[in-house]
Design an enzyme around this catalytic site. Structure first.
Site, PDB file in Angstrom:
ATOM      1  N   LYS A  96      -2.991 -13.455  54.557  1.00  0.00           N
ATOM      2  CA  LYS A  96      -4.338 -12.895  54.497  1.00  0.00           C
ATOM      3  C   LYS A  96      -4.489 -11.696  55.414  1.00  0.00           C
ATOM      4  O   LYS A  96      -5.288 -10.809  55.189  1.00  0.00           O
ATOM      5  CB  LYS A  96      -5.348 -13.951  54.951  1.00  0.00           C
ATOM      6  CG  LYS A  96      -5.916 -14.759  53.831  1.00  0.00           C
ATOM      7  CD  LYS A  96      -7.086 -15.582  54.354  1.00  0.00           C
ATOM      8  CE  LYS A  96      -7.296 -16.776  53.448  1.00  0.00           C
ATOM      9  NZ  LYS A  96      -8.116 -17.812  54.025  1.00  0.00           N
TER      10      LYS A  96
HETATM   11  N1  GLU Z   1     -16.064 -17.715  53.755  1.00  0.00           N
HETATM   12  C1  GLU Z   1     -14.859 -18.395  53.427  1.00  0.00           C
HETATM   13  C2  GLU Z   1     -13.705 -17.424  53.388  1.00  0.00           C
HETATM   14  O1  GLU Z   1     -13.926 -16.227  53.320  1.00  0.00           O
HETATM   15  C3  GLU Z   1     -14.933 -19.087  52.083  1.00  0.00           C
HETATM   16  C4  GLU Z   1     -15.595 -20.370  52.185  1.00  0.00           C
HETATM   17  C5  GLU Z   1     -15.747 -21.137  50.897  1.00  0.00           C
HETATM   18  O2  GLU Z   1     -15.520 -20.600  49.809  1.00  0.00           O
HETATM   19  O3  GLU Z   1     -16.149 -22.304  51.001  1.00  0.00           O
HETATM   20  O4  GLU Z   1     -12.571 -17.859  53.457  1.00  0.00           O
END
Ligand code: GLU
Length: 290
Positions: A265
């Site tokens: 990532k």
């Molecule tokens: N905000 C989280 C992320 O960017 C995703 C959370 C979710 O989809 O539950 O990894």
């Protein structure tokens, strides 16, 4: 018998509501974009609505400029949404840092039910605790050092100043039916332990915020990366504790490189921005990764 979350046919209701939930901690990565594309196409196929929610609770990691950049990159990628920070709607605000009262309400409910407890262990204590088994994703299972009897839980008025953990039902097998992966199960206290619902720096945890938001925003199907599978079990416990129905879940495959290694990532070269800068089109990216 374990707790079984029951759902209707995942996502295929007349009132399908999905969401895109990016965290503005950096530029959008191609892995997120591919997951979001799947969320978008599932919402469209069901004739439903898609919500954009900005998950910016961690002040140390989130930056406002990334929020703008993410919206721009999502549009470049071909994504559209129906509700979100700039579009108005019934559930505004869609920005987590503006929704503190909703999370506080959930914290109060969990404390009143004695389902959470204050924890004074540092991260280092947890890592160092003798024999702490490691759960899925290599996160140590909290050994329960600060667990206390229900009656002892301090009648704190506010959560700040100490970490708060949810006490998981040790040994209980949890199940859910994933829209892509089928039946999933995990044993509480083994694959994952007591998890944070509120941090000592007065920030609600991801687990708590996401459950409160998905419930309030009446999300019917959560589409997200398979790296969050274990979190889904934690969240199912929160849905049950807060007495709200859980949505359906669809966990997408994690992207791999040509050698089969998971794409990192943090790799800046794989941000949509960098890829676009190098002349790649959104269509080419979708063709390659979907
Ligand atoms: N905000 C989280 C992320 O960017 C995703 C959370 C979710 O989809 O539950 O990894």
């Amino acid at each position: 018998m374990g707790f079984v979350a029951t759902f209707g046919a995942p996502g295929m209701t007349m009132n399908y509501r999905g969401r895109l939930a990016p965290s503005p901690t950096g530029y959008l990565h191609v892995g997120h974009a591919i997951t979001f594309w799947q969320a978008f196409t599932r919402a469209r196929a069901a004739g439903g609505r898609l919500v954009l929610r900005i998950e910016d609770l961690d002040p140390a990691r989130c930056r406002p400029e990334f929020r703008e950049a993410i919206a721009e990159d999502l549009r470049w990628f071909g994504l559209e949404w129906d509700e979100g920070p700039d579009l108005g709607g019934e559930f505004e605000p869609y920005v987590q840092s503006e929704r503190r009262l909703a999370y506080l309400g959930a914290w109060q409910k969990l404390r009143a039910a004695r389902l959470i407890y204050p924890c004074r262990c540092s991260r280092r204590d947890v890592l160092a605790s003798a024999g702490a088994p490691h759960g899925e994703g290599n996160e140590p299972v909290y050994p329960g050092t600060c667990r206390m009897e229900a009656g002892e839980i301090a009648a704190a008025e506010a959560p700040a100043g100490v970490n708060w953990r949810f006490r998981v039902p040790d040994g209980e097998t949890l199940h859910f039916l994933d829209g892509r992966l089928g039946r999933q199960s995990a044993v509480a206290g083994q694959q994952f332990g007591d998890f944070l619902v509120w941090r000592r720096d007065d920030v609600p945890s991801y687990q708590l915020a996401v459950v409160v938001d998905d419930a309030t925003m009446r999300i019917t199907e959560v589409v997200r990366g398979a790296d969050l599978l274990v979190s889904t079990f934690r969240q199912l416990l929160l849905y049950r504790a807060l007495q709200v129905a859980a949505p359906a879940f669809f966990h997408t495959a994690l992207l791999k490189d040509a050698t089969g290694r998971r794409l990192a990532k943090r790799d800046a070269a794989l941000s949509l921005r960098a890829l676009r800068g190098s002349g790649v089109t959104a269509e080419e990216l979708r063709a390659k990764f979907l």
